[in-house]
Scaffold this motif. Structure first.
Motif, PDB file in Angstrom:
ATOM      1  N   ARG A 205      -2.996  -1.029  35.330  1.00 36.92           N
ATOM      2  CA  ARG A 205      -1.760  -1.354  36.042  1.00 36.92           C
ATOM      3  C   ARG A 205      -1.176  -2.677  35.570  1.00 36.92           C
ATOM      4  N   GLY A 206      -2.053  -3.557  35.081  1.00 37.40           N
ATOM      5  CA  GLY A 206      -1.595  -4.849  34.585  1.00 37.40           C
ATOM      6  C   GLY A 206      -1.062  -4.798  33.163  1.00 37.40           C
ATOM      7  N   GLY A 207      -1.055  -3.606  32.555  1.00 34.79           N
ATOM      8  CA  GLY A 207      -0.407  -3.463  31.256  1.00 34.79           C
ATOM      9  C   GLY A 207      -1.325  -3.257  30.074  1.00 34.79           C
ATOM     10  N   THR A 208      -2.642  -3.240  30.271  1.00 36.68           N
ATOM     11  CA  THR A 208      -3.534  -2.988  29.139  1.00 36.68           C
ATOM     12  C   THR A 208      -3.316  -1.580  28.602  1.00 36.68           C
ATOM     13  N   ASP A 257      -2.785   6.522  28.429  1.00 36.01           N
ATOM     14  CA  ASP A 257      -2.062   6.074  27.242  1.00 36.01           C
ATOM     15  C   ASP A 257      -0.569   6.268  27.497  1.00 36.01           C
ATOM     16  N   SER A 258       0.171   5.171  27.515  1.00 38.30           N
ATOM     17  CA  SER A 258       1.572   5.247  27.940  1.00 38.30           C
ATOM     18  C   SER A 258       2.449   6.014  26.967  1.00 38.30           C
ATOM     19  N   ASP A 259       2.211   5.901  25.645  1.00 38.02           N
ATOM     20  CA  ASP A 259       3.112   6.579  24.709  1.00 38.02           C
ATOM     21  C   ASP A 259       2.602   7.947  24.263  1.00 38.02           C
ATOM     22  N   LYS A 260       1.361   8.290  24.635  1.00 40.41           N
ATOM     23  CA  LYS A 260       0.789   9.612  24.317  1.00 40.41           C
ATOM     24  C   LYS A 260       0.836   9.920  22.812  1.00 40.41           C
ATOM     25  N   ALA A 328      -8.664  -2.788  16.260  1.00 41.13           N
ATOM     26  CA  ALA A 328      -9.169  -3.478  17.454  1.00 41.13           C
ATOM     27  C   ALA A 328      -9.354  -4.967  17.205  1.00 41.13           C
ATOM     28  N   SER A 329      -9.741  -5.336  15.972  1.00 38.40           N
ATOM     29  CA  SER A 329      -9.981  -6.748  15.666  1.00 38.40           C
ATOM     30  C   SER A 329      -8.695  -7.567  15.669  1.00 38.40           C
ATOM     31  N   ALA A 330      -7.559  -6.886  15.564  1.00 41.63           N
ATOM     32  CA  ALA A 330      -6.273  -7.590  15.533  1.00 41.63           C
ATOM     33  C   ALA A 330      -5.704  -7.835  16.917  1.00 41.63           C
ATOM     34  N   VAL A 331      -6.312  -7.217  17.948  1.00 41.24           N
ATOM     35  CA  VAL A 331      -5.773  -7.355  19.309  1.00 41.24           C
ATOM     36  C   VAL A 331      -6.949  -7.610  20.263  1.00 41.24           C
ATOM     37  N   THR A 332      -7.309  -8.861  20.424  1.00 37.89           N
ATOM     38  CA  THR A 332      -8.481  -9.211  21.241  1.00 37.89           C
ATOM     39  C   THR A 332      -8.105  -9.979  22.498  1.00 37.89           C
ATOM     40  N   ASP A 333      -6.835  -9.912  22.908  1.00 43.20           N
ATOM     41  CA  ASP A 333      -6.382 -10.662  24.082  1.00 43.20           C
ATOM     42  C   ASP A 333      -6.402  -9.834  25.360  1.00 43.20           C
ATOM     43  N   GLY A 334      -6.940  -8.616  25.290  1.00 42.36           N
ATOM     44  CA  GLY A 334      -7.000  -7.764  26.471  1.00 42.36           C
ATOM     45  C   GLY A 334      -5.791  -6.887  26.664  1.00 42.36           C
ATOM     46  N   SER A 335      -4.805  -6.999  25.806  1.00 42.64           N
ATOM     47  CA  SER A 335      -3.599  -6.184  25.963  1.00 42.64           C
ATOM     48  C   SER A 335      -3.808  -4.747  25.489  1.00 42.64           C
ATOM     49  N   ARG A 444     -15.166 -11.985  27.938  1.00 43.50           N
ATOM     50  CA  ARG A 444     -14.118 -12.787  27.291  1.00 43.50           C
ATOM     51  C   ARG A 444     -13.287 -13.564  28.307  1.00 43.50           C
ATOM     52  N   GLY A 445     -13.582 -13.390  29.586  1.00 37.05           N
ATOM     53  CA  GLY A 445     -12.823 -14.087  30.611  1.00 37.05           C
ATOM     54  C   GLY A 445     -11.376 -13.641  30.699  1.00 37.05           C
ATOM     55  N   ILE A 446     -11.117 -12.369  30.350  1.00 37.50           N
ATOM     56  CA  ILE A 446      -9.747 -11.855  30.340  1.00 37.50           C
ATOM     57  C   ILE A 446      -9.411 -11.262  31.703  1.00 37.50           C
ATOM     58  N   LYS A 447      -8.352 -11.724  32.298  1.00 39.18           N
ATOM     59  CA  LYS A 447      -7.887 -11.201  33.578  1.00 39.18           C
ATOM     60  C   LYS A 447      -6.763 -10.197  33.347  1.00 39.18           C
ATOM     61  N   PRO A 448      -6.589  -9.253  34.254  1.00 39.25           N
ATOM     62  CA  PRO A 448      -5.489  -8.298  34.092  1.00 39.25           C
ATOM     63  C   PRO A 448      -4.143  -8.972  34.281  1.00 39.25           C
ATOM     64  N   GLY A 449      -3.102  -8.318  33.764  1.00 42.87           N
ATOM     65  CA  GLY A 449      -1.757  -8.806  33.965  1.00 42.87           C
ATOM     66  C   GLY A 449      -1.347  -8.684  35.419  1.00 42.87           C
TER      67      GLY A 449
END
Length: 474
Positions: A205-208, A257-260, A328-335, A444-449
């Motif tokens: 729900r936070g956008g991941t 998956d939002s874009d399917k 996956a290695s290019a996007v490690t911010d939880g998004s 990683r201490g990542i919180k949801p949006g």
């Protein structure tokens, strides 16, 4: 005391309580949480074990075990860290001062109280500072933030006859707000730190974004697709095992998956026009854009590949794992989080490289599902699962468990109900994904949006003020 439950013909062991010394009336702190099934009779067994053998006297009552049960409510606040101190408590020892400790009780629906925590004993002081302790909020108040919590203060005695100093009552809501009070005889709340439970859906729900990739085995061991004996055979009447596994897992994951749009890969085949062997080719024939629209698009690309490629070999997993790991290695911010589904029929021929790829991927936002189809032995795939022993490669261990392996044959309905078979498979292979996902985010201490405002009966706590309670004394 030992606690177990009978399930059909076997006994499931739930563990044992703590040991309480020098008393015939123990009040145990440890709690047990059981799943309740309306349709089953669940027999419970309690074994009482003493340091010295206990011999019962026929016809004579040897004691009573009192069990209190209560339905567990859902509670978004996972746990709370509390620390208390005392000030000018009563002196109970003739020589020296008191040795105080606190006992916490949760009130029950029937008006009774159940012990839920004991602090350590602080020796020879009237101004104790107890260590901070962490307790599940569910154990403290079962999700009812206004439920009464009783705290008793005792002076510890070696013989078990602890002297009662006094008691006070509070609630989780009151402690979390840290409302201040001051009296001459007091116990003070020094700190209240709340750990809120974050769920898989909070992140969604936070956008991941969930990115789902399919990799299908096109090696010759699957058999000629034109023959009914082949695992890739396209029957006009029913799905083959590959198609069933793909649809079963994909139809559930695609909802997250939002874009399917799903990349679909194959491995172990000779490709037209030159017959080169590839272990990482696009099922839709477009290596620059291997994305398919929805699971139906993936199914269509799979069927088209069977008509154009030649099954060959060997069975290499590492290329498709590395393919997804690069993204996956290019996007490690939880998004974004990546899930790779590998469907294969046999022995892995690049086991060392596959292990290395998994160890490398274990630090990335990524999970791997492996579905084994057909009658082959899957010992190597079971080894990759990592449930019994953590995967290692060249002396390095996987940071976390990211692989779930399931043999499809274990979930096929014997009566030929393919819908039931697919439901069983999907439930099993997806069971570990939320925990794997959350383990990455937590480490990683990542919180949801930002989430839509949820209903919560308890506002976020203010930590700085102190909560002090008057101790009612005898």
């Amino acid at each position: 005391m030992h606690f177990s439950r009978n399930v059909t013909t076997c006994r499931v062991d739930f563990g044992r309580t703590e040991v309480i010394d020098n008393t015939l009336n123990p009040d145990f702190v440890r709690k047990f949480i059981l799943d309740y099934f309306f349709e089953e009779r669940q027999n419970l067994r309690f074994d009482l074990r003493l340091e010295k053998p206990l011999t019962g006297i026929p016809g004579k009552k040897c004691g009573t075990i009192i069990v209190r049960a209560e339905e567990v409510s859902n509670c978004r606040v996972r746990s709370v860290m509390l620390q208390f101190c005392g000030n000018k408590l009563d002196k109970k020892d003739f020589f020296g001062k008191s040795d105080p400790f606190l006992v916490f009780y949760r009130s029950n629906e029937d008006g009774s109280y159940t012990i839920c925590h004991k602090t350590e004993v602080v020796k020879n002081t009237l101004d104790p500072v107890w260590q901070a302790f962490k307790i599940p909020v569910r154990a403290l108040c079962n999700g009812d933030y206004d439920r009464s919590i009783k705290v008793e203060v005792y002076d510890w005695d070696r013989d078990g006859g602890h002297d009662f100093i006094g008691e006070f009552s509070t609630s989780y809501r009151e402690m979390s707000r840290s409302q201040s009070q001051f009296h001459v005889y007091e116990v003070t709340l020094l700190s209240c730190l709340v750990d809120t439970e974050l769920s898989f859906l909070d992140y969604i729900r936070g956008g991941t974004q969930i990115n789902f990739t399919v990799a299908i085995d096109f090696t010759a061991s699957n058999g000629n697709p034109s023959q009914p004996t082949s695992l890739h055979y396209m029957s006009p009447y029913q799905l083959n095992d590959y198609a069933m596994a793909l649809r079963a897992v994909g139809e559930i994951i695609q909802d997250y998956d939002s874009d399917k749009m799903f990349p679909a890969l194959g491995f172990g085949a000779k490709l037209p026009p030159d017959g080169r062997v590839s272990h990482e080719f696009a099922l839709n024939g477009n290596p620059q854009n291997p994305y398919c629209t929805g699971i139906e698009g993936v199914m269509e690309a799979y069927y088209q590949s069977l008509k154009s490629v030649r099954l060959y070999g060997p069975t290499h997993f590492s290329p498709v794992i590395n393919h997804v790991a690069r993204y996956a290695s290019a996007v490690t911010d939880g998004s974004q989080y990546f899930i790779l589904l590998i469907i294969s029929d046999g022995v892995i021929t690049d086991m060392a490289q596959t292990k290395e790829s998994i160890v490398n991927a274990s630090s990335l936002p990524m999970s791997i599902i492996i579905v084994g189809v057909g009658p082959a032995e899957f010992d190597e795939m079971i080894e990759l699962d990592g449930d019994e022993e953590r995967i290692s490669s060249q002396g390095r261990y996987a940071e976390r468990d990211i692989v779930q392996f399931v043999p499809f044959r274990d979930y096929i309905d014997r009566r030929g109900n393919h819908i039931l078979s697919m439901a069983r498979l999907a439930k099993e292979v997806l069971a570990e994904i939320p925990d794997q996902f959350l383990s990455y985010m937590r480490t990683r201490g990542i919180k949801p949006g930002p989430l839509p405002p949820p209903y919560t009966p308890c506002p976020p706590p203010a930590i700085n003020p102190l909560l002090t309670r008057r101790v009612s004394r005898i």
